[in-house]
Design a protein around this motif. Structure first.
Motif, PDB file in Angstrom:
ATOM      1  N   LEU A 212       0.997  -1.380  -0.013  1.00 24.04           N
ATOM      2  CA  LEU A 212      -0.373  -0.064  -0.692  1.00 24.04           C
ATOM      3  C   LEU A 212       0.959   1.245  -0.039  1.00 24.04           C
ATOM      4  CD1 LEU A 212      -2.838  -1.297   2.275  1.00 24.04           C
ATOM      5  CD2 LEU A 212      -2.735  -0.813  -0.060  1.00 24.04           C
ATOM      6  N   ASP A 215       2.003   1.875  -3.780  1.00 18.93           N
ATOM      7  CA  ASP A 215       0.986   2.409  -4.107  1.00 18.93           C
ATOM      8  C   ASP A 215       0.589   4.009  -4.051  1.00 18.93           C
ATOM      9  OD1 ASP A 215       0.272   0.121  -5.735  1.00 18.93           O
ATOM     10  OD2 ASP A 215      -1.277  -0.297  -4.340  1.00 18.93           O
ATOM     11  N   GLN A 236      -4.853  11.974  -6.074  1.00 18.28           N
ATOM     12  CA  GLN A 236      -5.018  10.721  -5.705  1.00 18.28           C
ATOM     13  C   GLN A 236      -4.715   9.635  -6.453  1.00 18.28           C
ATOM     14  OE1 GLN A 236      -9.731   8.602  -6.564  1.00 18.28           O
ATOM     15  NE2 GLN A 236     -10.541  10.144  -5.363  1.00 18.28           N
ATOM     16  N   LEU A 238      -2.768   5.656  -6.514  1.00 20.68           N
ATOM     17  CA  LEU A 238      -3.312   4.341  -6.228  1.00 20.68           C
ATOM     18  C   LEU A 238      -3.532   3.760  -5.546  1.00 20.68           C
ATOM     19  CD1 LEU A 238      -0.417   2.717  -8.301  1.00 20.68           C
ATOM     20  CD2 LEU A 238      -3.143   3.531  -9.579  1.00 20.68           C
ATOM     21  N   ALA A 239      -3.217   4.319  -3.938  1.00 21.29           N
ATOM     22  CA  ALA A 239      -3.459   3.838  -2.489  1.00 21.29           C
ATOM     23  C   ALA A 239      -4.911   4.389  -1.594  1.00 21.29           C
ATOM     24  CB  ALA A 239      -2.837   4.026  -1.629  1.00 21.29           C
ATOM     25  N   PHE A 240      -5.561   5.094  -3.247  1.00 20.42           N
ATOM     26  CA  PHE A 240      -6.832   5.366  -3.182  1.00 20.42           C
ATOM     27  C   PHE A 240      -8.278   3.986  -3.226  1.00 20.42           C
ATOM     28  CE2 PHE A 240     -10.501   8.422  -3.096  1.00 20.42           C
ATOM     29  CZ  PHE A 240     -10.013   9.637  -2.387  1.00 20.42           C
ATOM     30  N   THR A 241      -8.680   3.680  -2.172  1.00 17.85           N
ATOM     31  CA  THR A 241      -9.518   2.561  -2.779  1.00 17.85           C
ATOM     32  C   THR A 241     -10.421   2.632  -1.490  1.00 17.85           C
ATOM     33  OG1 THR A 241      -7.915   1.192  -0.648  1.00 17.85           O
ATOM     34  CG2 THR A 241      -7.029   1.088  -2.955  1.00 17.85           C
ATOM     35  N   ASP A 242     -11.673   1.157  -1.540  1.00 20.22           N
ATOM     36  CA  ASP A 242     -12.111   1.342  -0.407  1.00 20.22           C
ATOM     37  C   ASP A 242     -11.967   1.160   1.134  1.00 20.22           C
ATOM     38  OD1 ASP A 242     -13.938   1.711  -2.633  1.00 20.22           O
ATOM     39  OD2 ASP A 242     -13.667  -0.835  -2.685  1.00 20.22           O
ATOM     40  N   LYS A 243     -10.563   1.081   0.777  1.00 23.07           N
ATOM     41  CA  LYS A 243     -10.231   0.655   2.303  1.00 23.07           C
ATOM     42  C   LYS A 243      -9.795   1.620   2.980  1.00 23.07           C
ATOM     43  CE  LYS A 243     -10.938  -4.568   2.527  1.00 23.07           C
ATOM     44  NZ  LYS A 243     -10.318  -5.509   2.223  1.00 23.07           N
ATOM     45  N   LYS A 245      -6.984   5.500   1.972  1.00 23.88           N
ATOM     46  CA  LYS A 245      -7.474   6.794   1.196  1.00 23.88           C
ATOM     47  C   LYS A 245      -6.554   7.603   1.611  1.00 23.88           C
ATOM     48  CE  LYS A 245     -12.975   6.129   0.760  1.00 23.88           C
ATOM     49  NZ  LYS A 245     -12.735   5.390  -0.662  1.00 23.88           N
ATOM     50  N   THR A 267      -2.662  10.470   4.949  1.00 23.02           N
ATOM     51  CA  THR A 267      -3.771   9.548   4.797  1.00 23.02           C
ATOM     52  C   THR A 267      -4.774   9.926   5.298  1.00 23.02           C
ATOM     53  OG1 THR A 267      -1.948   7.901   4.543  1.00 23.02           O
ATOM     54  CG2 THR A 267      -3.917   6.850   5.509  1.00 23.02           C
TER      55      THR A 267
END
Length: 637
Positions: A212, A215, A236, A238-243, A245, A267
């Motif tokens: 992560l 990313d 954003q 690549l570490a901007f995900t559902d879990k 951001k 973060t």
């Protein structure tokens, strides 16, 4: 456009564009042949542009990197063009409002030579003028494999690339170990941040560079060079995900006319291994163009929160807070010990430029004063910007500092979706320019001024402070405010904050409206004069408390005298006036010519209201008297 002719156009162009690039072009056989027989776009730097170069301008292939093998007028420039340098590395085009950038150089669209178009032997040729030289990747030797590398290839071949003293082995090893090399080799247009080896200290840090975090070092689908990219705009990763951001934004620090570029990861939503907050890293080598975007080398990894506030201050000899660290180190005392031992803290740290203010010169010589000032910047709790904004929703947030009876007050200025945080302490209103830098034991907010060292007069402070707006507006009547900038006298001004006037409105609604009318300006001025003490010295709350320990004291005001008594209770001051105890909301707001004490109640007597109310009631009587006088006069005419 015929660059190899002896026409007057060529002579004019040589003078305008600069002899340096023109001389280099004349020595490049392939460039000359291209201009003779092929369509082409030439991006020609001004002579002065070579002053910004980081490496030798005699690079044999530099001219070809400034030439595209097809004609591109301004209106047809897309997001990228291929150059004639070996391997055809691309140039990246960025449009910002009316400006156009090629990599990190701006096209001088107002130059009479920019967008100059010419048909030479049926080949269309275009010239654009740049304010910077386009700098490609430079290799250690000609015998290299991939001359148009992706960001991943760049990492693999870093030892063959001219990078000065910077080494990238540690980050490359983490990519291999976590099988994440592919994201640096992906086709497209991306922005990559690569931490140098020096940033992998202390030793536990490399293990924190997980999938992560890797990313979080890539902004997908956008090529962001430093000059065309605005500060403080989040992108954003690549570490901007559902879990989780994670955003990245750029920032600029101007320190003594020297510009430094920083990048910060924020973060927003984290987890147990990736704490929320900001990690700040200096860009030590920016704008390295690659086949799939741009690479920036940074001095430490993003997203990794593994240092204390003290370690953050010590992190870099020329870092964003090195001047603040120098002041702390030079002043003997317990400030550094408290920073190191506190389990939770918030530090409002003045920037390097803030310490260069000339008004601080005398303060820095006073060790006792500077100790008090340092403690005013420190809170014994974690206070992120989000918590401050929430705390300011319904009332002004006030927090205690480690300096006795020295509180901080916050104001949040909202402009659309953007929020600017200001903090007031000791008469200084500072803006938070870098919020929420995360540490293991607290938070650092970088501010643009040193708190506790006033630079404004009482009048200037009244004009600047939004909490004192109503008193300032009232003071404009009959020129009352004009005296507040006098530097010969010393003022102690008991200033009702806006809340005090709203409180008065509930008790005397009609009277308050009249006070702010032009016809009643004289009465408004009289009321304010009762609040303003003029003397050869200003009175702090501690001084007034000591003076009135046993009995009230009379102080000379602009109007007559004000009789008060001061007590301290529950870390607050109270003023007894006219048999009423009034809370001092903000004591000791220091100014260059006095002190402001912000109070919660107006010094107002019932007789003031009677007089003020009587002005309007007397109006019909004046009309009647005037009519009688006119009638009497008419009898004698």
């Amino acid at each position: 456009m015929k660059l190899n002719s002896n026409s007057q156009t060529e002579v004019d162009r040589q003078r305008s564009v600069g002899r340096t690039f023109y001389a280099m072009l004349e020595q490049d056989g392939l460039a000359i042949a291209t201009l003779k027989y092929m369509p082409v776009t030439v991006f020609a730097p001004l002579n002065s542009a070579f002053q910004h170069m980081k490496h030798d301008s005699k690079d044999a292939h530099l001219v070809l990197y400034h030439m595209a093998n097809s004609p591109h007028p301004l209106n047809t420039l897309g997001t990228t063009v291929n150059t004639m340098r070996t391997g055809n590395p691309p140039l990246w085009i960025t449009r910002v409002k009316n400006d156009i950038y090629v990599n990190n150089a701006k096209i001088l669209t107002h130059s009479h030579l920019t967008n100059l178009q010419h048909n030479h032997h049926s080949n269309k040729q275009v010239l654009h003028i740049l304010d910077r030289v386009l700098e490609p990747i430079q290799f250690q030797s000609e015998a290299v494999g991939n001359v148009n590398p992706s960001a991943g290839d760049f990492l693999d071949e870093a030892e063959n690339i001219v990078l000065g003293a910077y080494r990238l082995r540690n980050f490359r090893e983490r990519l291999s170990k976590k099988a994440k090399k592919d994201i640096f080799k992906n086709e497209g247009k991306h922005t990559f941040f690569i931490p140098i080896d020096e940033g992998f200290q202390p030793p536990p840090r490399p293990e924190k560079i997980d999938e992560l975090v890797i990313d979080g070092h890539v902004i997908p689908n956008q090529v962001l060079f430093t000059r065309p990219t605005p500060d403080s705009v989040p992108y954003q990763t690549l570490a901007f995900t559902d879990k989780i951001k994670v955003n990245i934004s750029f920032s600029t620090e101007i320190d003594n006319n020297h510009e430094r570029k920083y990048v910060k990861s924020h973060t927003i939503v984290g987890d147990s291994n990736h704490p929320e907050g900001v990690v700040l890293a200096e860009i030590v080598k920016a704008n390295i163009p690659v086949k799939n975007g741009v690479v920036h080398l940074i001095h430490r990894p993003l997203m990794v929160v593994d240092t204390t506030v003290t370690q953050f201050l010590e992190d870099k000899e020329d870092g964003p807070l090195y001047k603040f660290y120098e002041v702390i180190r030079d002043v003997e005392g317990d400030f550094m010990d408290r920073l190191t031992t506190m389990r939770e803290l918030t530090l409002f740290a003045p920037s390097n430029q803030a310490w260069r203010d000339e008004s601080l010169t005398h303060v820095l010589r006073d060790r006792q004063k500077i100790k008090e000032i340092l403690h005013m910047h420190l809170l014994e709790e974690k206070l992120p910007m989000e918590k401050i904004v929430y705390g300011n929703t319904n009332q002004l947030l006030q927090v205690h500092t480690l300096a006795p009876r020295r509180d901080l007050y916050f104001n949040v200025i909202t402009n659309g979706s953007n929020k600017t945080l200001t903090v007031e302490g000791g008469g200084v209103n500072a803006t938070v320019i870098q919020p929420d830098i995360a540490a293991t034991n607290g938070i650092v907010h970088i501010i643009d001024k040193v708190l506790g060292v006033p630079v404004a007069t009482v009048g200037q402070k009244m004009a600047q402070d939004p909490m004192l707006n109503q008193t300032y507006i009232l003071g404009k009547t009959q020129g009352f405010n004009n005296q507040l900038n006098d530097k010969e006298n010393r003022f102690t001004y008991f200033v009702p904050r806006d809340y005090a006037w709203r409180k008065m409105e509930t008790k005397y609604p009609t009277a308050l409206k009249k006070l702010f009318m032009r016809d009643f300006a004289y009465h408004a001025k009289q009321i304010l004069e009762r609040h303003l003490v003029v003397s050869d010295k200003a009175y702090s709350m501690a001084t007034l408390r000591n003076m009135t320990q046993y009995e009230s004291v009379q102080l000379s005001t602009v109007r007559d005298v004000v009789k008060i008594r001061v007590k301290e209770a529950e870390k607050s001051y109270y003023i007894e006036w006219n048999n009423e105890w009034i809370h001092v909301f903000r004591p000791d707001v220091e100014c260059t010519n006095g002190i402001i004490h912000v109070i919660d109640t107006v010094f107002l007597r019932d007789s003031d209201i009677t007089v003020t109310g009587g002005s309007e009631a007397a109006q019909p009587l004046r009309v009647i008297l005037g009519f009688i006088v006119c009638l009497l006069i008419s009898q004698y005419l």
